[in-house]
Design a protein around this motif. Sequence first.
Motif, mmCIF file in Angstrom:
data_model
loop_
_atom_site.group_PDB
_atom_site.id
_atom_site.type_symbol
_atom_site.label_atom_id
_atom_site.label_comp_id
_atom_site.label_asym_id
_atom_site.label_seq_id
_atom_site.Cartn_x
_atom_site.Cartn_y
_atom_site.Cartn_z
ATOM 1 N N ILE A 191 0.834 -1.205 0.000
ATOM 2 C CA ILE A 191 0.000 0.000 0.000
ATOM 3 C C ILE A 191 0.870 1.257 0.000
ATOM 4 O O ILE A 191 0.579 2.229 -0.699
ATOM 5 N N ALA A 192 1.971 1.223 0.762
ATOM 6 C CA ALA A 192 2.875 2.377 0.825
ATOM 7 C C ALA A 192 3.491 2.664 -0.536
ATOM 8 O O ALA A 192 3.572 3.827 -0.968
ATOM 9 N N ILE A 193 3.922 1.620 -1.244
ATOM 10 C CA ILE A 193 4.521 1.803 -2.575
ATOM 11 C C ILE A 193 3.498 2.379 -3.549
ATOM 12 O O ILE A 193 3.803 3.283 -4.328
ATOM 13 N N ALA A 194 2.276 1.851 -3.502
ATOM 14 C CA ALA A 194 1.227 2.363 -4.396
ATOM 15 C C ALA A 194 0.983 3.849 -4.148
ATOM 16 O O ALA A 194 0.868 4.639 -5.094
ATOM 17 N N LYS A 195 0.926 4.260 -2.887
ATOM 18 C CA LYS A 195 0.691 5.665 -2.562
ATOM 19 C C LYS A 195 1.837 6.546 -3.052
ATOM 20 O O LYS A 195 1.613 7.636 -3.593
ATOM 21 N N ILE A 196 3.073 6.079 -2.882
ATOM 22 C CA ILE A 196 4.233 6.866 -3.309
ATOM 23 C C ILE A 196 4.251 7.028 -4.825
ATOM 24 O O ILE A 196 4.499 8.121 -5.349
ATOM 25 N N ILE A 197 3.984 5.959 -5.551
ATOM 26 C CA ILE A 197 4.018 6.028 -7.015
ATOM 27 C C ILE A 197 2.889 6.897 -7.549
ATOM 28 O O ILE A 197 3.093 7.719 -8.453
ATOM 29 N N TYR A 198 1.690 6.755 -6.994
ATOM 30 C CA TYR A 198 0.572 7.586 -7.454
ATOM 31 C C TYR A 198 0.805 9.051 -7.122
ATOM 32 O O TYR A 198 0.471 9.940 -7.913
ATOM 33 N N ALA A 199 1.398 9.332 -5.953
ATOM 34 C CA ALA A 199 1.660 10.715 -5.560
ATOM 35 C C ALA A 199 2.718 11.356 -6.455
ATOM 36 O O ALA A 199 2.664 12.555 -6.736
ATOM 37 N N GLY A 200 3.674 10.563 -6.927
ATOM 38 C CA GLY A 200 4.749 11.104 -7.750
ATOM 39 C C GLY A 200 4.438 11.166 -9.229
ATOM 40 O O GLY A 200 5.189 11.780 -9.995
ATOM 41 N N HIS A 201 3.323 10.545 -9.641
ATOM 42 C CA HIS A 201 2.981 10.530 -11.066
ATOM 43 C C HIS A 201 2.296 11.831 -11.470
ATOM 44 O O HIS A 201 1.318 12.251 -10.840
ATOM 45 N N ASP A 202 2.813 12.468 -12.495
ATOM 46 C CA ASP A 202 2.242 13.716 -13.006
ATOM 47 C C ASP A 202 1.297 13.383 -14.159
ATOM 48 O O ASP A 202 1.741 13.024 -15.250
ATOM 49 N N GLU A 203 -0.009 13.499 -13.928
ATOM 50 C CA GLU A 203 -0.993 13.130 -14.948
ATOM 51 C C GLU A 203 -0.953 14.056 -16.159
ATOM 52 O O GLU A 203 -1.369 13.680 -17.252
ATOM 53 N N VAL A 204 -0.477 15.281 -15.962
ATOM 54 C CA VAL A 204 -0.434 16.241 -17.075
ATOM 55 C C VAL A 204 0.745 15.958 -17.992
ATOM 56 O O VAL A 204 0.611 15.880 -19.214
ATOM 57 N N LYS A 205 1.946 15.768 -17.398
ATOM 58 C CA LYS A 205 3.163 15.596 -18.188
ATOM 59 C C LYS A 205 3.410 14.145 -18.589
ATOM 60 O O LYS A 205 3.899 13.879 -19.682
ATOM 61 N N ASP A 206 3.081 13.210 -17.705
ATOM 62 C CA ASP A 206 3.418 11.805 -17.933
ATOM 63 C C ASP A 206 2.300 11.059 -18.647
ATOM 64 O O ASP A 206 1.141 11.467 -18.630
ATOM 65 N N LYS A 207 2.690 9.942 -19.269
ATOM 66 C CA LYS A 207 1.720 9.057 -19.910
ATOM 67 C C LYS A 207 0.980 8.263 -18.836
ATOM 68 O O LYS A 207 1.350 8.275 -17.669
ATOM 69 N N GLU A 208 -0.079 7.566 -19.276
ATOM 70 C CA GLU A 208 -0.760 6.662 -18.359
ATOM 71 C C GLU A 208 0.209 5.556 -17.940
ATOM 72 O O GLU A 208 1.196 5.282 -18.620
ATOM 73 N N PHE A 209 -0.092 4.929 -16.810
ATOM 74 C CA PHE A 209 0.828 3.895 -16.337
ATOM 75 C C PHE A 209 0.080 2.719 -15.739
ATOM 76 O O PHE A 209 -1.088 2.829 -15.357
ATOM 77 N N GLU A 210 0.788 1.606 -15.689
ATOM 78 C CA GLU A 210 0.307 0.419 -14.988
ATOM 79 C C GLU A 210 1.180 0.228 -13.756
ATOM 80 O O GLU A 210 2.396 0.409 -13.815
ATOM 81 N N LEU A 211 0.572 -0.132 -12.651
ATOM 82 C CA LEU A 211 1.306 -0.385 -11.424
ATOM 83 C C LEU A 211 1.620 -1.874 -11.331
ATOM 84 O O LEU A 211 0.720 -2.703 -11.277
ATOM 85 N N GLU A 212 2.917 -2.201 -11.331
ATOM 86 C CA GLU A 212 3.353 -3.579 -11.170
ATOM 87 C C GLU A 212 3.858 -3.773 -9.742
ATOM 88 O O GLU A 212 4.631 -2.961 -9.239
ATOM 89 N N LEU A 213 3.432 -4.835 -9.101
ATOM 90 C CA LEU A 213 3.823 -5.113 -7.721
ATOM 91 C C LEU A 213 4.170 -6.592 -7.571
ATOM 92 O O LEU A 213 3.462 -7.460 -8.085
ATOM 93 N N SER A 214 5.267 -6.856 -6.865
ATOM 94 C CA SER A 214 5.627 -8.240 -6.561
ATOM 95 C C SER A 214 6.248 -8.293 -5.174
ATOM 96 O O SER A 214 6.631 -7.258 -4.608
ATOM 97 N N TRP A 215 6.347 -9.499 -4.625
ATOM 98 C CA TRP A 215 6.946 -9.635 -3.299
ATOM 99 C C TRP A 215 7.577 -11.004 -3.114
ATOM 100 O O TRP A 215 7.329 -11.942 -3.876
ATOM 101 N N VAL A 216 8.431 -11.075 -2.088
ATOM 102 C CA VAL A 216 8.982 -12.337 -1.604
ATOM 103 C C VAL A 216 8.772 -12.304 -0.098
ATOM 104 O O VAL A 216 9.374 -11.501 0.613
ATOM 105 N N CYS A 217 7.906 -13.175 0.401
ATOM 106 C CA CYS A 217 7.551 -13.118 1.820
ATOM 107 C C CYS A 217 6.946 -14.456 2.254
ATOM 108 O O CYS A 217 6.828 -15.393 1.456
#
Length: 259
Positions: A191-217
């Motif tokens: 959840i923390a990574i998703a929030k950081i990436i969404y907060a840093g994404h500029d919808e005006v300047k940047d293209k659309e994006f897909e969020l990729e997430l993986s883990w080892v746990c």
Amino acid sequence: MTSIGTGYDLSATTYSPDGRVFQVEYAQKAVENSGTAIGLRVKDGVVLGVEKLVISKMLEPGSNRRIHSVDRHIGLATAGFMADGSQILNWARKEAREYKSFYSNPISTRVLCDRLSGFVQMYTLYASIRPFGCSALLAGVDRKVPQLFCIEPSGVSWGYFGCSIGKGKQAARTEIEKLNLSQMTCREAVIAIAKIIYAGHDEVKDKEFELELSWVCEESKYEHAIVPKDLRLQAEKLAQAALEEEDESDEEDEMQGDT
């Protein structure tokens, strides 16, 4: 002493008078033009997240992934030129396969990082080749001990508790430093990574994006795996809600300032 690369940037084997190798610095710039990738090492595992920019609406969702499995217990995330990242991935898989064949044991994340760093650094030594325009995050769990490393285009590698690469690395790093990673679980890290990436994404300047997430746990039985879809969707929903709440707060502050 010159601070520009004129005459000294034609080869990775040429040093400038002030001791810089401009070809390596240019490779780092290629990484900074890519989407942000984040790795978090928490108390029960490691989580990787990538902001994969969608360059065309005609692309099939889920194609050209930037997070891959190297071995059953190790994952690799890249930022920079995708083709260069594929070559680093292929070499990492080759090293893991040969190590297991020779020693009859899976390769540790640290050993793989050392070997991969040497491979990347080799491409900065010869005039006939260029440095990789790609950085990589290497995440794994060795004997239930989480490991996270970052490999730069120069071949330098570092061990991290939290790391970011790509265009939004500075803003992401600032947010990562606010997290209590030693007490955080992998689900909270997603959840923390998703929030950081969404907060840093500029919808005006940047293209659309897909969020990729993986883990080892422990939840993935200490194997590198894609984060379950329901958890990813939940993380994206919470990230978007946090972003909307922040926008509303900013608007209220502006209105109070006007009055």
